[in-house]
Design a protein around this motif. Structure first.
Motif, PDB file in Angstrom:
ATOM      1  N   UNK A   1       0.823  -1.411  -0.462  1.00 34.89           N
ATOM      2  CA  UNK A   1       0.074  -0.104   0.119  1.00 34.89           C
ATOM      3  C   UNK A   1       0.770   1.390  -0.078  1.00 34.89           C
ATOM      4  N   UNK A   2       1.618   1.513   0.429  1.00 40.00           N
ATOM      5  CA  UNK A   2       2.653   2.390   1.012  1.00 40.00           C
ATOM      6  C   UNK A   2       3.661   2.464  -0.408  1.00 40.00           C
ATOM      7  N   UNK A   3       4.300   4.044  -0.660  1.00 41.58           N
ATOM      8  CA  UNK A   3       5.198   3.696  -1.544  1.00 41.58           C
ATOM      9  C   UNK A   3       6.681   4.872  -0.878  1.00 41.58           C
ATOM     10  N   UNK A   4       7.489   4.943  -1.973  1.00 40.54           N
ATOM     11  CA  UNK A   4       8.841   5.722  -1.838  1.00 40.54           C
ATOM     12  C   UNK A   4       8.896   6.626  -2.942  1.00 40.54           C
ATOM     13  N   UNK A   5       9.276   8.250  -2.593  1.00 35.34           N
ATOM     14  CA  UNK A   5       9.653   8.778  -3.990  1.00 35.34           C
ATOM     15  C   UNK A   5      10.389   7.983  -4.491  1.00 35.34           C
ATOM     16  N   UNK A   6      10.909   8.430  -5.501  1.00 35.81           N
ATOM     17  CA  UNK A   6      12.131   7.991  -6.151  1.00 35.81           C
ATOM     18  C   UNK A   6      12.960   8.197  -7.203  1.00 35.81           C
ATOM     19  N   UNK A   7      11.970   9.304  -7.826  1.00 34.61           N
ATOM     20  CA  UNK A   7      12.211  11.064  -8.693  1.00 34.61           C
ATOM     21  C   UNK A   7      11.552  11.587  -8.886  1.00 34.61           C
ATOM     22  N   UNK A   8      11.962  13.001  -9.549  1.00 38.34           N
ATOM     23  CA  UNK A   8      10.897  14.084  -9.533  1.00 38.34           C
ATOM     24  C   UNK A   8      10.185  13.375 -10.264  1.00 38.34           C
TER      25      UNK A   8
ATOM     26  N   UNK B   1     -14.295   6.750   5.402  1.00 42.90           N
ATOM     27  CA  UNK B   1     -15.875   6.891   4.899  1.00 42.90           C
ATOM     28  C   UNK B   1     -14.814   6.476   3.350  1.00 42.90           C
ATOM     29  N   UNK B   2     -14.113   6.810   2.415  1.00 41.36           N
ATOM     30  CA  UNK B   2     -14.360   6.591   1.383  1.00 41.36           C
ATOM     31  C   UNK B   2     -13.755   4.964   1.564  1.00 41.36           C
ATOM     32  N   UNK B   3     -12.797   3.779   2.871  1.00 40.98           N
ATOM     33  CA  UNK B   3     -12.180   3.298   1.827  1.00 40.98           C
ATOM     34  C   UNK B   3     -14.028   2.382   3.046  1.00 40.98           C
ATOM     35  N   UNK B   4     -14.722   2.221   3.792  1.00 37.43           N
ATOM     36  CA  UNK B   4     -15.696   1.824   3.715  1.00 37.43           C
ATOM     37  C   UNK B   4     -16.600   1.756   2.027  1.00 37.43           C
ATOM     38  N   UNK B   5     -17.016   2.877   1.468  1.00 36.75           N
ATOM     39  CA  UNK B   5     -17.614   3.184   1.040  1.00 36.75           C
ATOM     40  C   UNK B   5     -16.726   2.351  -0.543  1.00 36.75           C
TER      41      UNK B   5
ATOM     42  N   UNK C   1      -4.285   0.579  -3.376  1.00 41.67           N
ATOM     43  CA  UNK C   1      -3.805   1.274  -3.189  1.00 41.67           C
ATOM     44  C   UNK C   1      -2.148   1.555  -4.054  1.00 41.67           C
ATOM     45  N   UNK C   2      -1.708   0.686  -3.938  1.00 39.94           N
ATOM     46  CA  UNK C   2       0.078   0.891  -4.584  1.00 39.94           C
ATOM     47  C   UNK C   2      -1.057   1.408  -6.129  1.00 39.94           C
ATOM     48  N   UNK C   3      -1.216   0.647  -7.262  1.00 45.05           N
ATOM     49  CA  UNK C   3      -1.952   0.809  -7.967  1.00 45.05           C
ATOM     50  C   UNK C   3      -2.229   2.310  -8.269  1.00 45.05           C
ATOM     51  N   UNK C   4      -2.977   2.519  -7.497  1.00 47.39           N
ATOM     52  CA  UNK C   4      -3.323   4.069  -7.519  1.00 47.39           C
ATOM     53  C   UNK C   4      -2.181   4.903  -7.792  1.00 47.39           C
ATOM     54  N   UNK C   5      -2.053   4.751  -6.112  1.00 49.86           N
ATOM     55  CA  UNK C   5      -0.942   5.880  -6.511  1.00 49.86           C
ATOM     56  C   UNK C   5       0.090   6.176  -6.743  1.00 49.86           C
TER      57      UNK C   5
ATOM     58  N   UNK D   1      -4.613   6.920   1.991  1.00 49.94           N
ATOM     59  CA  UNK D   1      -4.679   5.292   1.281  1.00 49.94           C
ATOM     60  C   UNK D   1      -4.566   4.714   2.945  1.00 49.94           C
ATOM     61  N   UNK D   2      -3.740   4.989   4.023  1.00 45.58           N
ATOM     62  CA  UNK D   2      -3.888   4.205   4.967  1.00 45.58           C
ATOM     63  C   UNK D   2      -4.863   3.585   5.669  1.00 45.58           C
ATOM     64  N   UNK D   3      -5.227   5.121   5.797  1.00 46.40           N
ATOM     65  CA  UNK D   3      -7.026   5.663   6.507  1.00 46.40           C
ATOM     66  C   UNK D   3      -7.674   4.589   5.711  1.00 46.40           C
ATOM     67  N   UNK D   4      -8.232   4.779   4.911  1.00 40.47           N
ATOM     68  CA  UNK D   4      -9.020   3.971   3.808  1.00 40.47           C
ATOM     69  C   UNK D   4      -8.755   2.595   3.989  1.00 40.47           C
TER      70      UNK D   4
END
Length: 406
Positions: free
Chosen positions: A1-8, A105-109, A120-124, A155-158
């Motif tokens: 679910x989580x990401x790390x920035x790699x380049x601008x 609310x978004x996550x539940x929905x 969530x990884x793909x969307x992010x 994303x984590x809250x969702x």
């Protein structure tokens, strides 16, 4: 679910799934500097706002084709919802409590779509790539890191809300149509019977999809508080170009089965507040107002409530008798109704004039439901009558940005 920035350029690499909370470091907060960068990005991409959702979904389906089946065939409304949700998250990024509530609310929905943690990884990944594409030189490594942090918080809250919600209730309910009654040429009263218990509070709204437009969801408010027999009645208007609403009004029949998402929203009268209430409803917003009042009865409230109802035709006031009966049984309720043909296209002048004659309301809470133009116009009248903006409660799909905030 989580990401790390790699380049601008906006490319992000998937990180491992977070460990349970007792072993994980606290989620990093979004700093003031990161908030500034996030909002600056939105300003930078604003000229391309119309193209951003289309680019995002094209990228998402190219990189992750397996998620395409979660979405409707026609994507126009879905694209608009992405932009609205994104703007809401940006607006709340410096308000952790309300951001967490909105994202939960978004996550539940989103459970109704079949969303799982990996999505969530793909969307992010695709969201940040999209922002990088449209932001141009404004997209720096620092900006990418700010968006990574903000997105991970949301994303984590969702995801956590969805996981917790799955322990207590289903993602969707199948509901058979048990009653279908036309109330006007483009208006229908539709009653459904869910296949299992469907608890909600009067004032909440429900998403619905039909067999004629699979995975295309629209939101409707139950026209009453929860019933003992678990049935739910909706007031649905067929709008121009509305696939779901037209199918429900003109095509659905008794015996057809629709699918309901979970109840959402917190438009509810506070049973503990001592303040009197002014409630304004236009069009199908009458369903929301009626549900709020029925819920107040169930909660044992004694707050004075003045309900102002507007409709385009007398036919649309068919449930007014029920409200008058409630008013006769409960002395704290007063109901006033007007008919104005211009209600949904203009300001609803007759209704607004009736309201203005009964103000001011400096000690009141206000609850508004109906067409956006009416809600905004009524909010102006009520604010001039002494109700501050923070006590104007309204449908979640209506913005009061046009109301004077001073």
């Amino acid at each position: 679910m989580k990401f790390r920035a790699t380049r601008p350029t906006g490319g992000l690499a998937l990180a491992t799934r977070p460990q349970p909370a007792q072993h994980a470091a606290p989620e990093p907060l979004v700093t003031k500097r990161q908030i500034e960068l996030v909002r600056a990005t939105v300003a930078a991409v604003e000229p391309c706002a119309a193209d951003l959702p289309r680019f995002f979904y094209t990228l998402l389906f190219e990189r992750h084709p397996q998620v395409r089946e979660l979405f409707p065939i026609r994507m126009e409304v879905q694209q608009d919802r992405l932009l609205r949700a994104l703007l809401m998250i940006v607006d709340l990024v410096d308000d952790p409590d309300n951001l967490a509530r909105f994202c939960s609310d978004l996550g539940r929905d989103h459970r109704k779509f079949g969303t799982v943690t990996a999505h969530y990884g793909a969307v992010g990944e695709c969201l940040l790539a999209t922002l990088a594409h449209f932001a141009g030189p404004a997209w720096t490594l620092e900006t990418a890191e700010a968006w990574t942090t903000a997105y991970n918080v949301a994303a984590q809250a969702m995801d956590q809300a969805a996981i917790e919600d799955a322990k207590h209730r289903p993602a969707v309910w199948q509901a058979q149509i048990t009653g279908h009654r036309r109330r006007a040429h483009n208006l229908a009263e539709i009653t459904v019977q869910p296949d299992q218990a469907y608890p909600y509070r009067g004032g909440q709204f429900v998403s619905m999809t039909t067999p004629w437009w699979p995975r295309t969801w629209r939101y409707y408010s139950p026209a009453h508080a929860a019933r003992r027999d678990n049935s739910i009645t909706f007031l649905v208007r067929a709008v121009t170009g509305g696939r779901v609403s037209n199918a429900l009004v003109r095509q659905a029949e008794t015996g057809d089965v629709v699918t309901l998402g979970p109840p959402l929203g917190d438009l509810a009268l506070d049973p503990h507040s001592p303040r009197p209430v002014v409630c304004v409803a236009g069009g199908t917003g009458l369903a929301t107002a009626r549900a709020l009042i029925e819920q107040a009865v169930l909660d044992g409230t004694r707050r004075p409530i003045d309900l102002y109802v507007g409709a385009r035709t007398l036919e649309e006031l068919y449930s007014l008798d029920d409200l008058h009966q409630l008013a006769r049984r409960h002395g704290w309720l007063a109901v006033r109704a007007t008919v104005a043909d211009e209600l949904t296209t203009g300001s609803g002048a007759q209704l607004l004039n009736t309201m203005a004659q009964h103000g001011p309301w400096p000690e009141h809470d206000a609850y508004l439901a109906g067409p956006a133009s009416l809600v905004v116009a009524a909010a102006r009248v009520l604010q001039r009558g002494g109700i501050p903006l923070e006590r104007l409660h309204h449908d979640p799909f209506v913005s009061l940005d046009q109301v004077d905030h001073s």
